[in-house]
Design a protein around this motif. Structure first.
Motif, short mmCIF file in Angstrom:
data_model
loop_
_atom_site.label_atom_id
_atom_site.label_comp_id
_atom_site.label_asym_id
_atom_site.label_seq_id
_atom_site.Cartn_x
_atom_site.Cartn_y
_atom_site.Cartn_z
N GLY A 124 0.79 -1.22 0.00
CA GLY A 124 0.00 0.00 0.00
C GLY A 124 0.82 1.27 0.00
N LEU A 125 0.37 2.23 0.80
CA LEU A 125 0.96 3.57 0.83
C LEU A 125 2.16 3.56 1.78
CD1 LEU A 125 0.26 6.34 -0.45
CD2 LEU A 125 -0.82 6.93 1.72
N ARG A 126 3.32 3.33 1.25
CA ARG A 126 4.52 3.29 2.06
C ARG A 126 5.70 3.87 1.27
NH1 ARG A 126 7.50 -2.50 2.35
NH2 ARG A 126 8.89 -1.09 3.47
N GLY A 127 6.78 4.22 1.99
CA GLY A 127 7.98 4.73 1.35
C GLY A 127 7.73 6.01 0.57
N ILE A 128 8.24 6.06 -0.64
CA ILE A 128 8.12 7.28 -1.45
C ILE A 128 6.67 7.58 -1.79
CG2 ILE A 128 8.34 6.15 -3.70
CD1 ILE A 128 9.98 9.47 -2.56
N ARG A 129 5.83 6.56 -1.85
CA ARG A 129 4.41 6.79 -2.15
C ARG A 129 3.77 7.67 -1.09
NH1 ARG A 129 2.97 0.37 -3.16
NH2 ARG A 129 4.41 0.03 -4.92
N LEU A 130 4.05 7.36 0.17
CA LEU A 130 3.49 8.14 1.26
C LEU A 130 4.05 9.56 1.27
CD1 LEU A 130 2.60 7.03 4.78
CD2 LEU A 130 4.17 8.94 4.56
N CYS A 131 5.34 9.69 1.02
CA CYS A 131 5.97 11.01 1.02
C CYS A 131 5.41 11.90 -0.08
CB CYS A 131 7.49 10.87 0.86
SG CYS A 131 8.31 10.23 2.33
N LEU A 132 5.13 11.32 -1.23
CA LEU A 132 4.58 12.12 -2.33
C LEU A 132 3.13 12.52 -2.06
CD1 LEU A 132 6.10 10.26 -5.41
CD2 LEU A 132 6.82 12.43 -4.42
N LYS A 133 2.47 11.80 -1.21
CA LYS A 133 1.11 12.19 -0.82
C LYS A 133 1.16 13.29 0.24
CE LYS A 133 -3.24 10.59 1.17
NZ LYS A 133 -4.02 9.46 1.73
N HIS A 134 2.10 13.17 1.19
CA HIS A 134 2.23 14.16 2.27
C HIS A 134 3.43 15.06 1.94
CE1 HIS A 134 -0.76 12.13 4.85
NE2 HIS A 134 -0.24 11.01 4.35
N LYS A 135 3.24 15.91 0.95
CA LYS A 135 4.35 16.70 0.41
C LYS A 135 4.98 17.64 1.42
CE LYS A 135 3.01 16.57 -4.50
NZ LYS A 135 1.95 15.56 -4.37
N ASN A 136 4.17 18.25 2.28
CA ASN A 136 4.73 19.20 3.26
C ASN A 136 5.64 18.49 4.25
OD1 ASN A 136 3.44 21.40 2.11
ND2 ASN A 136 1.62 21.19 3.41
#
Length: 569
Positions: free
Chosen positions: A356-368
């Protein structure tokens, strides 16, 4: 005298024996004759339960910081067992109905449960008996009884015990405890898992150990083969090969550790370290680390109610870079998701969190959140040799998006009048089969790769390594995993990019000929494994390693790969 046991944690060390004797079985047992006495013991028990839970919560945090997330799960399981109402009810019944004092009731109840586990046929569940005893030991200690502890002033200590619990093992300092020998326990025990994570050589299953070994005996442990040399003479000592693990303070061993890892035919491999915190940096340098192949940053974000700010992160990154001086430091940006969660971050429950939403995927979602970390890293970049690495990358677009955010962060700092290093090498983790197969394409967008064998193995073999029902299938030596590594190295080198490896496979000296033959430019591991790995590499031939790898890639399974490597070691 030679003693034989079961090898549960690799390494070869010499030290002085220190027997840990369990005192909990030597307490006086008291029958309770009145309801007042029973109520008093029940109150003591409740207080002990609360204290034990607090201790476990602290131990979980400490283990996450200093040992690892997987090891911390052992004590999370202990906390769940401690909270099981059936355990508490069984102990209270022994107090209320049978009239036994609290210590007696805890000891008897936990031992009965432990015996139930020990009688099972499955080895995994038999080993869980130690976890139950660990919980009982903790409760008894909170009631005023317990185990003798190891002095922090001792050095090169070989712990000798009938059986060790995971909690005891996690409390050992690598600077104090050189090795472990026990009468009971096996390679699948949680004690063995913790010992391996700490890099402490260990042998279990030694018959009549406490009858044969006395305090102060000179002991050599061969944790590779499960052999113990008790009180070897001078000539024997000269012929006992240690890996320098417990002698890192000695100048001779430090000089050997600081020497380059160059094969017999002149091929050099950089040997780096994995770091979790600044405190490990000094130890890593003493062990001969030539840089940091993986600095995990998720620990800065965990066990708190709000994310770390830019200034807090900047100071930590700066201090690590200064400690390593001009040596390269590869910082992996925030790698959260899967089994790691943040209380202050919106993370929906996922049926398959590792997919799921982990690693770079999560960071790109939570940009700030991501950009705050990037700014802190950019600010710190002028204090050392910083390299950035993005985790869990699958597509080319993810790399480009991350690099765009990095440039945005740099521009915002420049507007604020803050200068940063101009050229910071950018790399990615190769952890999923898609990235491995597309390595030739991804290499055009980055400066380096680092292969994370833990996740690459998990995703390649479709095995959840935390699921004991299929954990036996999880093996980084599987030819499918090795073929991916081979392909990634080849693709990167054709594009003029270098490749490192930072999974658990990197610290296994058995894998040294394989790692050399795969053509890796860098291998990163826990500090304690560095001297042994460097020594092993120096004894190898690069060309022979290349030929060995070609043979290994044709084998049908991990078992056959290991057999060949054992014969060549």
């Amino acid at each position: 005298m030679l003693l034989k046991g079961i090898a549960i944690s690799t390494g070869k060390v010499i030290g002085r024996a220190h027997r840990l004797i369990e005192h909990a079985n030597n307490y006086s047992r008291s029958f309770l004759t009145s309801e007042v006495e029973k109520e008093k013991e029940l109150a003591r028990l409740a207080q002990a339960f609360n204290q034990a839970k607090e201790q476990l919560a602290s131990l979980i945090d400490k283990t996450k910081r200093e040992i690892g997330l997987q090891e911390a799960k052992i004590f999370e399981a202990h906390l769940l067992l401690l909270s099981d109402p059936l355990l508490g009810e069984k102990i209270r019944t022994k107090i209320q109905v049978e009239g036994k004092d609290a210590v007696w009731a805890v000891s008897e109840a936990t031992e009965e449960i432990a015996q139930e586990f020990a009688s099972l046929e499955d080895e995994y569940f038999r080993e869980r008996a130690v976890d139950i005893r660990d919980i009982g030991r903790r409760l008894i200690a909170c009631l005023g009884n317990g185990l003798e502890e190891v002095s922090d002033e001792a050095t090169n200590t070989i712990i000798v015990a009938e059986e060790l619990t995971p909690s005891q093992t996690a409390s050992f300092s690598r600077r104090t405890v050189a090795g472990i020998i026990t009468e009971k326990g096996g390679p699948t025990s949680h004690t063995a898992v913790v010992a391996r994570s700490l890099g402490i050589p260990a042998v279990s299953g030694v018959t009549n150990l406490l009858d044969l070994v006395k305090d102060g005996d000179f002991v050599f442990i061969d944790g590779n083969n499960g052999v113990i040399h008790l009180n070897p003479d001078v000539e024997e000592i000269k012929n006992l090969p240690t890996n320098g693990q417990n002698n890192w303070r000695e100048k001779r061993c430090i000089r050997n550790a600081l020497a380059k890892a160059i094969t017999r035919d002149g091929h050099e491999i950089e040997v780096a370290t994995n770091l979790r915190n600044f405190e490990e940096a000094e130890l890593a340098l003493a062990y001969g680390a030539e840089g940091v192949g993986l600095f995990r940053t998720e620990f800065l974000y965990m066990n708190r109610q709000e994310p770390p700010g830019e200034e807090e992160q900047f100071l930590i990154y700066r201090d690590v870079l200064l400690a390593l001086k001009d040596k390269p430091v590869i910082v992996r940006t925030l790698d959260i998701g899967g089994d790691k969660h943040l209380p202050y971050l919106e993370q929906d429950k996922e049926d398959n969190p590792f997919l799921g939403l982990r690693g770079i995927r999560l960071c790109l979602k939570h940009k700030n959140l991501f950009k705050t970390q990037l700014k802190a890293l950019l600010r710190a970049s002028s204090y050392g040799n910083l390299k950035l690495m993005f985790p869990m990358v699958t597509t080319l677009e993810e790399i480009r998006q991350a690099k765009t955010l990095l440039e945005e962060a740099r521009e915002e700092l420049q507007v604020a009048g803050i200068e940063t290093s101009i050229n910071i090498p950018i790399g990615i983790m190769i952890e999923v089969p898609a990235a491995a197969l597309m390595a030739d394409i991804l290499a055009s967008e980055v400066d380096f790769f680092s292969i994370g064998t833990n996740d690459l193995t998990q995703y390649t073999l479709a095995v959840d390594r935390d699921n004991e029902k299929v954990a036996v299938l999880y093996d980084a030596y599987h030819p499918a995993v090795l073929k991916f590594i081979y392909q990634v190295v080849d693709a990167a080198h054709r594009k003029g990019k270098w490749v490192g490896l930072c999974g658990e496979l990197g610290g296994d000296s058995l894998a040294a000929p394989l790692l050399v033959g795969l053509g890796l430019d860098e291998i990163s591991m826990s500090p304690v494994f560095i001297p042994a790995m460097k020594e092993r590499i120096r004894a190898l031939s690069y060309e022979e390693g290349r030929e060995l790898v070609r043979r290994l890639l044709e084998l049908p399974g991990a078992k056959e790969v290991r057999e060949v490597l054992v014969k060549t070691s």
